[in-house]
Design an enzyme around this catalytic site. Sequence first.
Site, mmCIF file in Angstrom:
data_model
loop_
_atom_site.group_PDB
_atom_site.id
_atom_site.type_symbol
_atom_site.label_atom_id
_atom_site.label_comp_id
_atom_site.label_asym_id
_atom_site.label_seq_id
_atom_site.Cartn_x
_atom_site.Cartn_y
_atom_site.Cartn_z
ATOM 1 N N SER A 50 5.500 3.627 3.254
ATOM 2 C CA SER A 50 5.879 2.434 2.864
ATOM 3 C C SER A 50 7.143 2.199 3.448
ATOM 4 C CB SER A 50 6.965 2.330 1.447
ATOM 5 O OG SER A 50 7.886 3.482 1.624
ATOM 6 N N GLU A 186 2.810 4.582 -11.044
ATOM 7 C CA GLU A 186 3.396 3.385 -11.158
ATOM 8 C C GLU A 186 3.031 1.996 -11.191
ATOM 9 O OE1 GLU A 186 4.366 0.927 -6.480
ATOM 10 O OE2 GLU A 186 3.639 3.016 -6.604
#
Length: 269
Positions: A50, A186
Site C-alpha cells: 500500500s 480482508e
Amino acid sequence: MSVTKKTKKITIPTIQAMKGDQQIVCLTAYTTPQAKLLDPHCELVLVGDSVGMVLHGMESTLEVTLEMMILHAKAVKKGLKQAVMVVDLPFGTYEQSPQQAFEAAARVMSETGCDAVKLEGGAYMAKTIEFLTERGIPVMAHLGLTPQSVNSFGGYKVQGRGEDGDKILQDAIAVSNAGAFAVVLEKLPTQLAKQITMAITIPTIGIGASNLTDGQILVTEDMLGLFADFQPKFVKRYANLQENISKAVAEYASEVKNQSFPSEEHSFK
C-alpha cells in the site's frame, strides 16, 4: 488509553500462541519515525505494498516494485525493537513459481532483516507457501479482497458472499495446512470471518472482517485521518491529522509572508 506491556522481541511463535488468547494489534509502516511510534503498541508491523498508493501517489499496488519494498522495509526495520516485521511481496515477484517466490523472499529477508513475508492468494499458492516455509521463510497469507487482484474483482468490493464464501474457507484451510503462520482476511462478511477463524489453527488478522478475528490491521495513514477524501466503511479514524497539518502549514506560511517568523527567538546573534 494506550497500554505498553511488551518488554522483549516478539517472535513468530509468539504471534501464533496469541490465537484464542489475546487480540493481535497490527498496523502498516513505511518509514523509520513511523515505525518507532508504532513499535510499543503493535505485535506486528506490516511494510505493505500500500506504500505505492499512500506515499507514491500510485493508482494501485500493481506498480510497486521489489526495490521499493526493500527500501521502505530497511527504513522500518531501523525503527523497530519489539514488533514482528512482515514485508509484502509485490505483484509479479512470486506468482510464476515457488522458485521465483523464494528468490524474491530470500532477497527481501536478507536485505531488510524482516521476520516474514506476506503474499496474496489461496489454495493455488499453497505449494509456494510450503516451499518457502520448508526453507525457513515464514509466510503470512492474505485472502478475501486481495488488492493485487483488484482488476479481477472489478473494484474493492466485499468478498465471500454466497457461494464464494466456501471457496475462501477452503483457501484458508489450504494456506494454514501449507504452513502459513497467519492469514489476513480482508473485506469479508462477519460470519465468514468467524467461521474461518474457528476452522483454522493459525491466527486470522482482520481488515474489514469484523472483530471476530484473532487480530486487526489498518493502514496507519487511514486511521490517523491523513486522507480526507478516503474513508472505507471498515476504517475508524482515531485522529484527523490532515486537518491539523493543513492548519499548521497555513499558519507557517502566513508568518513567513508577514515576516513574524523567524523571530529573534529563532535567530542567531
